[in-house]
Enzyme design. Structure first.
Site, PDB file in Angstrom:
ATOM      1  N   LYS A 138       0.888  -1.163   0.000  1.00  0.00           N
ATOM      2  CA  LYS A 138       0.000   0.000   0.000  1.00  0.00           C
ATOM      3  C   LYS A 138       0.924   1.211   0.000  1.00  0.00           C
ATOM      4  O   LYS A 138       1.198   1.821   1.032  1.00  0.00           O
ATOM      5  CB  LYS A 138      -0.932  -0.036   1.214  1.00  0.00           C
ATOM      6  CG  LYS A 138      -2.084   0.938   1.103  1.00  0.00           C
ATOM      7  CD  LYS A 138      -3.191   0.602   2.077  1.00  0.00           C
ATOM      8  CE  LYS A 138      -4.178   1.757   2.215  1.00  0.00           C
ATOM      9  NZ  LYS A 138      -4.853   2.140   0.984  1.00  0.00           N
TER      10      LYS A 138
HETATM   11  N1  PMP Z   1      -7.464  -1.318  -3.350  1.00  0.00           N
HETATM   12  C1  PMP Z   1      -6.917  -0.106  -3.151  1.00  0.00           C
HETATM   13  C2  PMP Z   1      -6.146   0.531  -4.262  1.00  0.00           C
HETATM   14  C3  PMP Z   1      -7.059   0.539  -1.921  1.00  0.00           C
HETATM   15  O1  PMP Z   1      -6.518   1.750  -1.721  1.00  0.00           O
HETATM   16  C4  PMP Z   1      -7.808  -0.086  -0.907  1.00  0.00           C
HETATM   17  C5  PMP Z   1      -7.986   0.603   0.416  1.00  0.00           C
HETATM   18  N2  PMP Z   1      -6.943   0.306   1.298  1.00  0.00           N
HETATM   19  C6  PMP Z   1      -8.372  -1.350  -1.160  1.00  0.00           C
HETATM   20  C7  PMP Z   1      -8.175  -1.931  -2.398  1.00  0.00           C
HETATM   21  C8  PMP Z   1      -9.149  -2.063  -0.105  1.00  0.00           C
HETATM   22  O2  PMP Z   1      -8.319  -2.435   0.947  1.00  0.00           O
HETATM   23  P1  PMP Z   1      -8.850  -2.596   2.446  1.00  0.00           P
HETATM   24  O3  PMP Z   1     -10.114  -3.384   2.343  1.00  0.00           O
HETATM   25  O4  PMP Z   1      -7.773  -3.319   3.138  1.00  0.00           O
HETATM   26  O5  PMP Z   1      -9.107  -1.232   2.964  1.00  0.00           O
END
Ligand code: PMP
Length: 300
Positions: free
Chosen positions: A159
């Site tokens: 991330k």
């Molecule tokens: N894809 C992207 C590009 C994101 O930024 C996020 C948010 N973190 C997600 C998917 C979903 O991840 P999560 O469910 O862990 O928040």
């Protein structure tokens, strides 16, 4: 009138182990994280004072940094505690947390072997990512011209801030045409995800279909939803989804910590219902995270 700014806020931010005043939580302009995107972050939500999947988020933060080649000088437990303290000291019960780690100013070039690693955690009240009206009738997505990159081109499972450059471009292009968000395909032309959330859909067979997260984030919400669906006896099929299948989908929804479970009413010229599947999954998710009915009303 100047737009409201996230820099102007009352509160305290956890900054390398100490709390500093919100407005003093700054970085120098010559910061590696700013110039070369050596920065990783998380987005956590707290419901009723409890941070959902906190340790999973902190673990992912450490992992994202590792993928970018740096080590956050705090353990997962210390990051968890920093998040809990930040919430507590700011008296936030239902809110969003943003831990972010980045390389500092010690070296100012591509190489960053000696840069100090910084970590902050900020938290604020933030009821809903999309408007409640959009969430009720489904948001609209426009397919982006930008593609999620090949895993050999970018660190796709981190991330990492740098990966959001194409997300902002995609979202801006969608918003310019009146859509709420963008649908991104991947480098092979497969359906991938939205700009900050994963995607699920149904095709009238009572099953949930979702792309394989081999070149984008396997979101914690995505994993939770898969688990909840399985518990309810709903089969989840992770497979390649081609864009021409979008005209045959019945229900579509996004999942993410910020987006939670958000129905999609439209992708380009295709329209979808907000039906039983979306409602079932959304209710199950809200129960799982501990969201109270009152919070749903407040979010309007
Ligand atoms: N894809 C992207 C590009 C994101 O930024 C996020 C948010 N973190 C997600 C998917 C979903 O991840 P999560 O469910 O862990 O928040």
């Amino acid at each position: 009138m100047a737009a409201p700014s996230f820099a102007e806020h009352d509160g305290l931010i956890w900054y390398n182990g100490e709390f500093v005043d919100w407005r003093e939580a700054n970085v120098h302009v010559l910061t590696h994280g700013l110039h070369y995107a050596s920065s990783v972050f998380e987005g956590n939500r707290a419901y009723g004072g409890k941070i959902f999947k906190l340790t999973e988020h902190s673990t992912r933060l450490k992992k994202s940094a590792e993928i970018l080649g740096f080590d956050i000088p705090y353990s997962v437990e210390e990051i968890d505690e920093a998040c809990r303290e930040t919430l507590r000291i700011n008296n936030i019960v239902d809110g969003y947390l943003r831990p972010v780690a980045w390389r500092g100013s010690e070296m100012m070039g591509i190489s960053a072997q000696k840069n100090k690693i910084n970590l902050v955690v900020a938290a604020w009240e933030w009821p809903s990512y999309f408007s409640e009206e959009a969430r009720m009738k489904g948001i609209s997505l426009k397919t982006s011209q930008w593609l999620r990159p090949n895993p050999t081109t970018a660190p796709v499972h981190a991330k990492a801030a740098g990966l959001y450059m194409i997300c902002t471009l995609s979202k801006h292009a969608a918003e310019k045409e009146g859509f709420e968000d963008a649908l991104m395909l991947d480098y092979r032309g497969y359906v991938a995800e939205a700009t900050g959330a994963n995607i699920f859909m149904t095709f009238g067979d009572g099953k949930l279909h979702t792309p394989i997260p081999d070149c984008f984030l396997n979101g914690l919400t995505r994993q939770t939803v898969i688990e909840l669906a399985k518990r309810k006896g709903i089969e989840v099929i992770e497979r390649i989804i081609m864009p021409d299948e979008l005209s045959k989908a019945e229900e579509v929804f996004l999942t993410g910590t910020a987006a939670e479970v958000t129905p999609v009413g439209r992708i380009d010229d295709n329209t979808y219902i907000v039906g039983d599947m979306v409602n079932t999954i959304r209710d199950a998710y809200e129960l799982e995270v501990g969201k109270t009915p009152a919070q749903n009303v407040d979010a309007a």
